[in-house]
Enzyme design. Structure first.
Site, PDB file in Angstrom:
ATOM      1  CB  ALA A  97      -0.972  -0.046   1.230  1.00  0.00           C
ATOM      2  CG  ASN A  98      -0.063   4.689  -1.903  1.00  0.00           C
ATOM      3  OD1 ASN A  98      -0.768   5.594  -1.404  1.00  0.00           O
ATOM      4  ND2 ASN A  98      -0.243   4.068  -2.925  1.00  0.00           N
ATOM      5  CG  HIS A  99       2.537   6.876   3.781  1.00  0.00           C
ATOM      6  ND1 HIS A  99       2.261   6.216   5.007  1.00  0.00           N
ATOM      7  CD2 HIS A  99       3.836   6.712   3.695  1.00  0.00           C
ATOM      8  CE1 HIS A  99       3.359   5.702   5.583  1.00  0.00           C
ATOM      9  NE2 HIS A  99       4.295   5.741   4.625  1.00  0.00           N
ATOM     10  CB  SER A 100      -2.675   8.127  -1.149  1.00  0.00           C
ATOM     11  OG  SER A 100      -3.913   8.809  -1.433  1.00  0.00           O
TER      12      SER A 100
END
Ligand code: CTP
Length: 399
Positions: free
Chosen positions: A211-214
């Site tokens: 995943a990522n931090h968005s």
């Protein structure tokens, strides 16, 4: 662009439901947004709350009775009806909905509803069986057929202890409904705008993802801003903690490939695509069917394959495409090359290391680069205002 509620005259009708406690917060949020709020309470609403409650929040007289000599309505019974930009009845009981459907005018609220030419929003709140009742359903559809907006009710726990459809919408939803209603006929009216949001999640096994931090906040804010300018908005979003905005068609997906197929489908007849999602560039070549156990190995090699570039791959003849460039270095050079390589009309270059503009913030600072070679550096603003700045450009291209 100012909040669509600022300087607008909003008549808030409050009827006798326990949910009227939420109307206090609604009156407060409307006042904070700069609206001029005229509260009209029915006699039954005054059993739950006093006019003083609303008066303390709106700093304006509260109307309860057409014949009250203190009330503005005793002199001019259509004064509020005439100045209102919108009339919202929240909460609206089954009884008031029935009176409105019949066109009765036996109190200050129903008189105002009959006399106003402003849009009427009705937010029902009642027991689920009362809402399901054929009489209420018919009254609601009669009002809808006359152009009223029926906002809600939501499903959930009711004051009776039952669970069902009858809860008053939450205040952010009611505010969204008002903003959308006031924005009808805006510069994006009749336009279809597709927005992507959030960080895609690429499964490794049934419990783990890349995943990522968005946070999704930027895309959600753009979707709301487009809604408030009259657009028909579809929001294709990866998992986020955010509530779906009122009046926006939300399509929930998880992976980059799911996002691509949803966007291809929704963009076929769209006027604009605004790609605010943080798409994973890589995904595991194969997700394991079962949870991968720690076992005896101290390392774990995962083979990654490249995801397709979604925005670069979507193009229809007249689609306006806007992208974001989230960069930690060489902001303008990287953004410029993405503008060209992805065939975009506009790109918002976003320095993710800058203060108050990173992931999860409510504000953002971007530089807009367009394909005509223009460069506009915007100050730090709310993500909703950044959305409007981008939509100003989109509206320009579309006209
Ligand atoms: N984007 C996309 N599909 C991808 C990756 C990105 O449509 N597979 C879109 C993003 O939504 C954004 C723009 O392309 O609007 C730029 O995304 P960004 O992550 O900044 O750039 P990348 O193209 O992924 O390049 P890099 O990771 O090398 O910076």
């Amino acid at each position: 662009m100012p909040d669509p509620l600022a300087q607008r005259s909003i008549a808030l009708g409050v009827t006798g439901s326990i949910a009227c406690y939420k109307a206090v917060d609604l009156a407060s949020k409307l006042t904070q947004a700069g609206a001029l709020v005229d509260v009209i309470m029915t006699r039954e609403a005054c059993q739950f709350l006093t006019p003083l409650t609303f008066r303390s929040i709106t700093h304006r007289p509260v109307v309860t009775d057409v014949f009250d000599p203190q009330s503005e309505l005793s002199i001019d019974h259509v004064a509020i009806a005439e100045r209102a930009d919108a009339l919202i009845v929240a909460p609206a009981t089954a009884h008031t909905i029935a009176k409105l459907a019949l066109g009765l005018a036996d109190d200050a609220l129903t008189t105002t509803a009959l006399a106003t030419q402003a849009p009427l929003i009705i937010a029902p709140a009642m027991d689920a069986h009362m809402f399901d009742n054929a009489a209420t359903q018919q009254n609601a559809s009669t009002l809808k057929s006359r152009g009223c907006v029926i906002a809600g009710p939501a499903e959930g726990r009711l004051a009776s202890g039952l669970v069902g459809k009858g809860r008053l919408l939450e205040v952010p939803q009611l505010l969204g409904c008002l903003r959308q209603t006031l924005g009808r006929g805006g510069d994006l009216a009749g336009r279809k705008v597709v927005v992507s949001a959030g960080g895609t999640q690429e499964p490794i096994d049934p419990v783990r993802v890349i995943a990522n931090h968005s946070s999704g906040k930027m895309g959600f804010a753009i979707a709301e801003a487009a809604r408030d300018r009259g657009a028909d908005v579809t929001l294709v979003t990866a998992p986020t903690a955010l509530d779906s905005p009122f009046g926006v068609n939300v399509v929930k997906i998880a992976t980059a490939l799911e996002m691509r197929s949803a966007l291809q489908n929704k963009c076929a007849h769209a006027d604009a695509l605004i790609m605010a999602a943080a798409v994973a560039d890589w995904r595991p070549a194969a997700a394991a069917d079962q949870k991968v156990k720690k076992g005896s190995s101290d390392t774990w090699d995962i083979e990654l394959v490249k995801n397709p570039d979604i925005v670069a791959g979507i193009s229809t003849e007249c689609l306006i495409k806007v992208g974001f460039a989230a960069e930690s270095e060489d902001l303008l050079a990287n953004a410029q090359s993405k503008l060209l390589s992805k065939g975009l009309h506009l790109i918002a270059a976003n320095d993710i290391t800058a203060e108050h503009s990173g992931f999860g913030a409510d504000t953002n600072k971007v530089i807009l680069l367009d394909r005509e070679g223009g460069e506009e550096s915007l100050p730090l603003m709310s993500k909703y205002d950044v959305g409007h700045a981008i939509l100003d450009r989109v509206a320009g291209y579309l006209s």
